[in-house]
Design an enzyme around this catalytic site. Structure first.
Site, PDB file in Angstrom:
ATOM      1  N   CYS A 114       6.642   1.841   0.206  1.00  0.00           N
ATOM      2  CA  CYS A 114       6.468   0.738   1.159  1.00  0.00           C
ATOM      3  C   CYS A 114       7.526   0.801   2.270  1.00  0.00           C
ATOM      4  O   CYS A 114       7.458   1.685   3.114  1.00  0.00           O
ATOM      5  CB  CYS A 114       6.457  -0.602   0.437  1.00  0.00           C
ATOM      6  SG  CYS A 114       5.704  -1.918   1.433  1.00  0.00           S
ATOM      7  N   HIS A 222       2.310   0.045  -3.798  1.00  0.00           N
ATOM      8  CA  HIS A 222       3.373  -0.222  -4.774  1.00  0.00           C
ATOM      9  C   HIS A 222       2.988   0.304  -6.164  1.00  0.00           C
ATOM     10  O   HIS A 222       2.586  -0.466  -7.043  1.00  0.00           O
ATOM     11  CB  HIS A 222       3.662  -1.718  -4.850  1.00  0.00           C
ATOM     12  CG  HIS A 222       4.446  -2.233  -3.698  1.00  0.00           C
ATOM     13  ND1 HIS A 222       5.818  -2.333  -3.709  1.00  0.00           N
ATOM     14  CD2 HIS A 222       4.044  -2.652  -2.468  1.00  0.00           C
ATOM     15  CE1 HIS A 222       6.233  -2.806  -2.549  1.00  0.00           C
ATOM     16  NE2 HIS A 222       5.182  -3.000  -1.774  1.00  0.00           N
ATOM     17  N   GLU A 224       4.927   1.134  -8.470  1.00  0.00           N
ATOM     18  CA  GLU A 224       5.890   0.682  -9.478  1.00  0.00           C
ATOM     19  C   GLU A 224       5.421  -0.580 -10.201  1.00  0.00           C
ATOM     20  O   GLU A 224       5.913  -0.896 -11.292  1.00  0.00           O
ATOM     21  CB  GLU A 224       7.263   0.434  -8.834  1.00  0.00           C
ATOM     22  CG  GLU A 224       7.459  -0.900  -8.155  1.00  0.00           C
ATOM     23  CD  GLU A 224       6.695  -1.073  -6.849  1.00  0.00           C
ATOM     24  OE1 GLU A 224       6.620  -2.224  -6.340  1.00  0.00           O
ATOM     25  OE2 GLU A 224       6.181  -0.066  -6.323  1.00  0.00           O
TER      26      GLU A 224
END
Length: 253
Positions: A114, A222, A224
């Site tokens: 990001c 994202h 994660e």
């Protein structure tokens, strides 16, 4: 698990904001957890490390670098625009851009997420769209802050992977998939060393890599977020940590 200190050391850049009037640097747990789950050992990197003499001593100790997402945005003057960014973090800009240059020179694996991808774009002579939502030809890429986190991070749009790049190697059986989308800025132009890895349906670049590097990947989404629950996200982190392990082995005497 084995000896945790045998794991590759992954430097993760911190973000700064004010907490009860005190300047504070933090890292969201989701990034740390994703690195740990994939076999790495995350090390928080505060902004004071941006001093050149400190970085020269630090870099040989690291086996990889992660540039996480953040509520802040890269300062416009760093990519040739005037004006201020209301949500700026100058210390993070300084540390991240310095780390990117050193990491590419040393061929240290780099994973940028990001804001991290936007830093990678700027560090390699690219520019950014400051407000994607003002461009009528583009999708809405921002999250709805009124929704619960699980809904903010839900898949929002599809991306298409370009053949022959790093992402297609990491995800060999998947050239289209859905990603979450929580960003107001994005890449506008790319530098000569950058390869486009994936695009959104509106044409926005959603992933990049740096040519002639063992692993230098930036993604606009994202992975994660709950990375242990999504096979594609796990593959990205496992590929990053595998590259860090290879780097760790190569630098040993």
């Amino acid at each position: 698990m084995g000896n945790i200190f045998n794991r590759p050391l992954i430097g993760v850049v911190m973000c700064r904001y004010r907490l009860n009037q005190h300047l504070t640097q933090t890292l969201q747990e989701k990034y740390l957890n994703a690195v740990l789950a994939s076999g790495g050992l995350p090390i928080a990197l505060p902004h004071a490390l941006a001093e050149p003499e400190i970085l020269e001593q630090l870099l040989p100790q690291l086996d990889g670098i992660m540039l996480p997402g953040s509520p802040s945005n890269v300062q416009p003057h760093l990519y040739g625009e005037n004006g201020d960014e209301p949500d700026a973090d100058p210390g993070r800009d300084e540390l991240s851009l310095a780390l990117i240059g050193l990491a590419l020179n040393r061929r240290i694996p780099l994973f940028a997420i990001c804001r991290g991808m936007q830093e990678l774009v700027v560090a390699t002579e690219g520019t950014l769209h400051r407000r994607l939502y003002e461009l009528p030809e583009l999708l809405e890429h921002r999250e709805d802050h009124d929704l619960p986190l699980e809904q903010q991070y839900a898949p929002a749009h599809e991306v298409t992977v370009r053949e022959g790049g790093l992402l297609s190697q990491l995800l060999p059986d998947c050239n289209r998939f859905w990603v979450n989308s929580l960003h107001g800025q994005g890449s506008k132009t790319l530098g000569p060393s950058v390869r486009v890895e994936a695009l959104a349906a509106d044409g926005l670049v959603e992933a990049i890599s740096i040519r002639d590097q063992p692993f230098a990947l930036g993604v606009q989404w994202h992975p994660e977020w709950n990375s242990d629950e999504y096979a594609l996200s796990r593959l990205l982190f496992e590929g990053f940590i595998s590259a860090c392990q290879n780097y760790q082995k190569e630098k040993r005497p």
